[in-house]
Design a protein around this motif. Sequence first.
Motif, PDB file in Angstrom:
ATOM      1  N   PHE A 213       0.849  -1.184   0.000  1.00 27.23           N
ATOM      2  CA  PHE A 213       0.000   0.000   0.000  1.00 27.23           C
ATOM      3  C   PHE A 213       0.889   1.239   0.000  1.00 27.23           C
ATOM      4  N   GLU A 214       0.486   2.246  -0.781  1.00 26.39           N
ATOM      5  CA  GLU A 214       1.250   3.483  -0.860  1.00 26.39           C
ATOM      6  C   GLU A 214       0.484   4.686  -0.328  1.00 26.39           C
ATOM      7  N   LYS A 215      -0.825   4.690  -0.547  1.00 28.28           N
ATOM      8  CA  LYS A 215      -1.641   5.821  -0.107  1.00 28.28           C
ATOM      9  C   LYS A 215      -2.898   5.293   0.571  1.00 28.28           C
ATOM     10  N   ILE A 216      -3.039   5.644   1.846  1.00 29.80           N
ATOM     11  CA  ILE A 216      -4.170   5.180   2.649  1.00 29.80           C
ATOM     12  C   ILE A 216      -5.074   6.369   2.942  1.00 29.80           C
ATOM     13  N   MET A 217      -6.309   6.285   2.519  1.00 32.81           N
ATOM     14  CA  MET A 217      -7.285   7.344   2.786  1.00 32.81           C
ATOM     15  C   MET A 217      -8.064   6.973   4.045  1.00 32.81           C
ATOM     16  N   VAL A 218      -8.164   7.938   4.959  1.00 32.23           N
ATOM     17  CA  VAL A 218      -8.917   7.733   6.196  1.00 32.23           C
ATOM     18  C   VAL A 218      -9.950   8.853   6.327  1.00 32.23           C
TER      19      VAL A 218
ATOM     20  N   ALA B  18      -4.851   2.216  10.775  1.00 36.37           N
ATOM     21  CA  ALA B  18      -4.306   2.950   9.628  1.00 36.37           C
ATOM     22  C   ALA B  18      -2.827   3.266   9.845  1.00 36.37           C
ATOM     23  N   SER B  19      -2.470   3.671  11.056  1.00 36.66           N
ATOM     24  CA  SER B  19      -1.083   4.018  11.362  1.00 36.66           C
ATOM     25  C   SER B  19      -0.161   2.811  11.280  1.00 36.66           C
ATOM     26  N   GLU B  20      -0.615   1.675  11.794  1.00 38.37           N
ATOM     27  CA  GLU B  20       0.213   0.471  11.754  1.00 38.37           C
ATOM     28  C   GLU B  20       0.428  -0.013  10.320  1.00 38.37           C
ATOM     29  N   ILE B  21      -0.606   0.047   9.507  1.00 38.87           N
ATOM     30  CA  ILE B  21      -0.455  -0.347   8.102  1.00 38.87           C
ATOM     31  C   ILE B  21       0.477   0.626   7.390  1.00 38.87           C
TER      32      ILE B  21
ATOM     33  N   HIS C 213       4.150  -0.359   5.622  1.00 36.17           N
ATOM     34  CA  HIS C 213       4.309  -0.252   4.177  1.00 36.17           C
ATOM     35  C   HIS C 213       4.941   1.070   3.729  1.00 36.17           C
ATOM     36  N   ASP C 214       5.383   1.889   4.698  1.00 36.25           N
ATOM     37  CA  ASP C 214       5.935   3.211   4.392  1.00 36.25           C
ATOM     38  C   ASP C 214       4.966   3.990   3.501  1.00 36.25           C
ATOM     39  N   ALA C 215       3.696   3.942   3.877  1.00 36.36           N
ATOM     40  CA  ALA C 215       2.637   4.579   3.096  1.00 36.36           C
ATOM     41  C   ALA C 215       2.255   5.927   3.701  1.00 36.36           C
ATOM     42  N   GLU C 216       1.650   6.753   2.892  1.00 40.45           N
ATOM     43  CA  GLU C 216       1.122   8.033   3.350  1.00 40.45           C
ATOM     44  C   GLU C 216      -0.333   7.848   3.771  1.00 40.45           C
ATOM     45  N   VAL C 217      -0.705   8.461   4.881  1.00 35.53           N
ATOM     46  CA  VAL C 217      -2.096   8.480   5.317  1.00 35.53           C
ATOM     47  C   VAL C 217      -2.662   9.854   4.984  1.00 35.53           C
ATOM     48  N   VAL C 218      -3.756   9.864   4.242  1.00 33.05           N
ATOM     49  CA  VAL C 218      -4.428  11.114   3.895  1.00 33.05           C
ATOM     50  C   VAL C 218      -5.771  11.124   4.625  1.00 33.05           C
ATOM     51  N   PHE C 219      -5.913  12.060   5.558  1.00 32.41           N
ATOM     52  CA  PHE C 219      -7.154  12.201   6.311  1.00 32.41           C
ATOM     53  C   PHE C 219      -8.104  13.073   5.508  1.00 32.41           C
ATOM     54  N   ILE C 220      -9.305  12.563   5.282  1.00 39.00           N
ATOM     55  CA  ILE C 220     -10.311  13.251   4.474  1.00 39.00           C
ATOM     56  C   ILE C 220     -11.432  13.741   5.376  1.00 39.00           C
TER      57      ILE C 220
ATOM     58  N   ALA D 223       0.378  12.131  12.364  1.00 35.55           N
ATOM     59  CA  ALA D 223       1.520  11.578  11.633  1.00 35.55           C
ATOM     60  C   ALA D 223       2.790  11.662  12.476  1.00 35.55           C
ATOM     61  N   ASN D 224       2.994  12.774  13.147  1.00 35.43           N
ATOM     62  CA  ASN D 224       4.180  12.926  14.005  1.00 35.43           C
ATOM     63  C   ASN D 224       4.140  11.953  15.170  1.00 35.43           C
ATOM     64  N   GLU D 225       2.975  11.785  15.766  1.00 36.80           N
ATOM     65  CA  GLU D 225       2.837  10.891  16.917  1.00 36.80           C
ATOM     66  C   GLU D 225       3.089   9.437  16.540  1.00 36.80           C
ATOM     67  N   PHE D 226       2.610   9.020  15.366  1.00 33.46           N
ATOM     68  CA  PHE D 226       2.698   7.609  14.981  1.00 33.46           C
ATOM     69  C   PHE D 226       3.798   7.305  13.973  1.00 33.46           C
ATOM     70  N   GLY D 227       4.518   8.332  13.530  1.00 33.20           N
ATOM     71  CA  GLY D 227       5.694   8.116  12.698  1.00 33.20           C
ATOM     72  C   GLY D 227       5.424   7.672  11.272  1.00 33.20           C
ATOM     73  N   HIS D 228       4.430   8.233  10.645  1.00 28.50           N
ATOM     74  CA  HIS D 228       4.183   7.943   9.231  1.00 28.50           C
ATOM     75  C   HIS D 228       3.979   9.252   8.484  1.00 28.50           C
ATOM     76  N   LYS D 229       4.001   9.185   7.161  1.00 29.47           N
ATOM     77  CA  LYS D 229       3.713  10.363   6.352  1.00 29.47           C
ATOM     78  C   LYS D 229       2.219  10.649   6.456  1.00 29.47           C
ATOM     79  N   GLY D 230       1.884  11.919   6.576  1.00 27.22           N
ATOM     80  CA  GLY D 230       0.479  12.260   6.717  1.00 27.22           C
ATOM     81  C   GLY D 230       0.134  13.574   6.060  1.00 27.22           C
ATOM     82  N   SER D 231      -1.078  13.647   5.564  1.00 27.37           N
ATOM     83  CA  SER D 231      -1.592  14.881   4.980  1.00 27.37           C
ATOM     84  C   SER D 231      -3.100  14.883   5.159  1.00 27.37           C
ATOM     85  N   SER D 232      -3.729  15.949   4.703  1.00 22.53           N
ATOM     86  CA  SER D 232      -5.184  16.036   4.826  1.00 22.53           C
ATOM     87  C   SER D 232      -5.771  16.670   3.584  1.00 22.53           C
TER      88      SER D 232
END
Length: 138
Positions: free
Chosen positions: A2-7, A24-27, A31-38, A67-76
């Motif tokens: 997975f590369e991009k996870i939408m939440v 979402a954070s663990e996945i 997978h070094d994926a970005e989480v995008v919060f919608i 993202a900072n708390e769980f150590g993954h890439k994050g955006s919104s």
Amino acid sequence: MFEKIMVPIDLRHVEKMGKTLKVASEIAAKHDAEVVFIGVTSQEPSEFGHNAKEYAAKLDDFAQSHANEFGHKGSSKAVIVPDPAVDLDKTLLKTADDLGADLVVMATHVPNAASYLFASHGGHLAAHSDASVFLVRG
């Protein structure tokens, strides 16, 4: 995988989404994926801002903090629609496609009698999206 996870997230109910956010954070971490919060909202004022721009800023603050708390890439991404309750299903489907999300992780509730009359948002997304959909209860 997975590369991009939408939440999809409702800022009014973040405290009830702990399990979903953790999944979402663990996945994402694995997978070094970005989480995008919608966040889907209208132009109307709410407890999160006088307008959509203020809402988007609060959503972004949440995304960066998480993202900072769980150590993954994050955006919104704040998506502005005339009526979020009516437009939610098609908005989530289009947004997942526009983002190129390959996984959607979203909270769901235990089915009840109303579930037989009204389709769930997650069920609609799972039935119509090209992305994998992970529905998290509790």
